[in-house]
Write an enzyme that holds these catalytic residues in place. Structure first.
Site: not given
Ligand code: AQP
Length: 337
Positions: A200, A203, A117
């Site tokens: 991955k 969002k 990040k």
């Molecule tokens: N692509 C994914 N596949 C499986 N699990 C996922 N999770 C997120 N993306 C995937 C799971 O969702 C939960 C919450 O994640 P988060 O929103 O707290 O943070 P993150 O993992 O950083 O998700 P994003 O979508 O990638 O958010 P941003 O873009 O803001 O960083 C966790 O249990 C995660 O494993």
């Protein structure tokens, strides 16, 4: 090593840092729902985590309510589970500070999510982003949670949570914090970008075509799946045949997770098919699973006061658990109360 037996409890959270994606749903929320029938659960919009990278204030408020709506529309019942917004339960941040003083710089420097990040400009990343995993440990341990359902990307942070609990227990000569179990299960614990099978689904990815949002309508879902990157070969009949085909594997994993099937069972049905045949099937399945959720989310978003009421009540219930655990932590640390 802890010898105390802790009552089973689930904690997990999602950042309101954008709209919910299919990755969040399959990697986390689907399991959140089923765990409600196994043990007491606390589910959280982690807004304090979201602001570790810039969030427009209006978007943060909207995304927090929309995430709550997504949880409820997916089947998380505020009657069965405690549903909260992190900043409404101050004990998270208070225990987070203690854990900032337990975690070591070297541990944090190894965290791959920070490296991903922060990117090339780590000097410009917020201190909060660096300390993110210590706050996450506090989120979990302020409930003495024993089980944490997450996607695979969070595995390293959960190992750090265990290290923090163990170091606290060791340093203060207590058996106070549980050593938490990650729950990483299902066919889609790592849903990948539709545009790049090595990344991955996220969002905050600048490309909207890379992800399926839980608020996408049927046309958008079908279009994104139709345009998803694939290779020219037909689908194999066994999972081993997907080993070097990340994009194909991703779509089959998504199908399996949405349909509650194993990957082998899916391939037994669709092996030999070209993507021109498989993609419409996947789109139809995705629409049938996601449309009822997005419709219910839209309905709930028309009642923001009701969402706020649920979150306020959740915070009250949560604080009945977190306040005594924080008070005991302060006592262990030697803080005069
Ligand atoms: N692509 C994914 N596949 C499986 N699990 C996922 N999770 C997120 N993306 C995937 C799971 O969702 C939960 C919450 O994640 P988060 O929103 O707290 O943070 P993150 O993992 O950083 O998700 P994003 O979508 O990638 O958010 P941003 O873009 O803001 O960083 C966790 O249990 C995660 O494993």
């Amino acid at each position: 090593m802890t010898t105390q037996t802790f009552a089973p409890r689930v904690f997990s959270g999602i950042q309101p840092s954008g709209g919910l994606t299919l990755g969040n749903y399959l990697g986390a929320i689907k399991r959140f729902v089923s765990m409600q029938d196994e043990m007491p659960c606390v589910y959280c919009m982690v807004d304090l985590h979201a602001i570790t990278v810039w969030q427009d204030p209006k978007d943060l408020a909207h995304n927090t309510r929309e995430l709550a709506a997504g949880f409820i529309a997916s089947g998380i019942s505020p009657e069965k589970s405690i549903l909260i917004n992190q900043s409404q339960v101050p004990e998270h941040a208070q225990l987070g500070w203690i854990f900032n003083c337990v975690a070591r710089m070297g541990w944090m420097q190894r965290m791959t999510q920070f490296k991903d990040k922060a990117g090339k400009n780590a000097q410009n990343a917020s201190l909060g982003l660096f300390g993110y995993p210590a706050l996450m440990a506090a989120d979990i341990l302020v409930y003495h949670a024993t089980h944490v359902p997450v996607g695979e990307d969070q595995k390293q942070h959960l190992e750090l949570t265990r290290d923090i609990a163990a170091k606290f227990n060791h340093d203060y000569g207590v058996d106070f914090f549980p050593i938490t179990e990650p729950v990483i299960e299902g066919a889609a614990t790592r849903v990948m970008s539709l545009r790049d099978g090595s990344k991955k689904m996220s969002k905050s990815d600048p490309s909207d075509a890379s992800r399926i949002n839980m608020t996408d309508d049927a046309d958008a879902i079908a279009k994104k799946i139709r345009k998803a990157k694939t290779d020219p070969d037909a689908l194999p009949s066994e999972a081993a045949g997907l080993a070097d085909r990340p994009e194909a594997r991703n779509l089959v994993n998504i199908y399996a997770a949405l349909n509650d099937q194993s990957v082998d069972a899916v391939l037994a049905e669709v092996g030999g098919q070209q993507f021109g045949t498989f993609k419409p099937k996947l789109a139809e399945l995705a629409v049938s699973r996601l449309s009822p959720i997005s419709e219910e989310m839209a309905r709930l978003m028309n009642e923001p006061d009701e969402i706020d009421r649920i979150l306020r009540r959740g915070a009250e219930q949560a604080r009945e658990i977190t306040a005594p655990i924080l008070a005991k932590t302060y006592e262990i640390v030697g803080m005069v109360r």
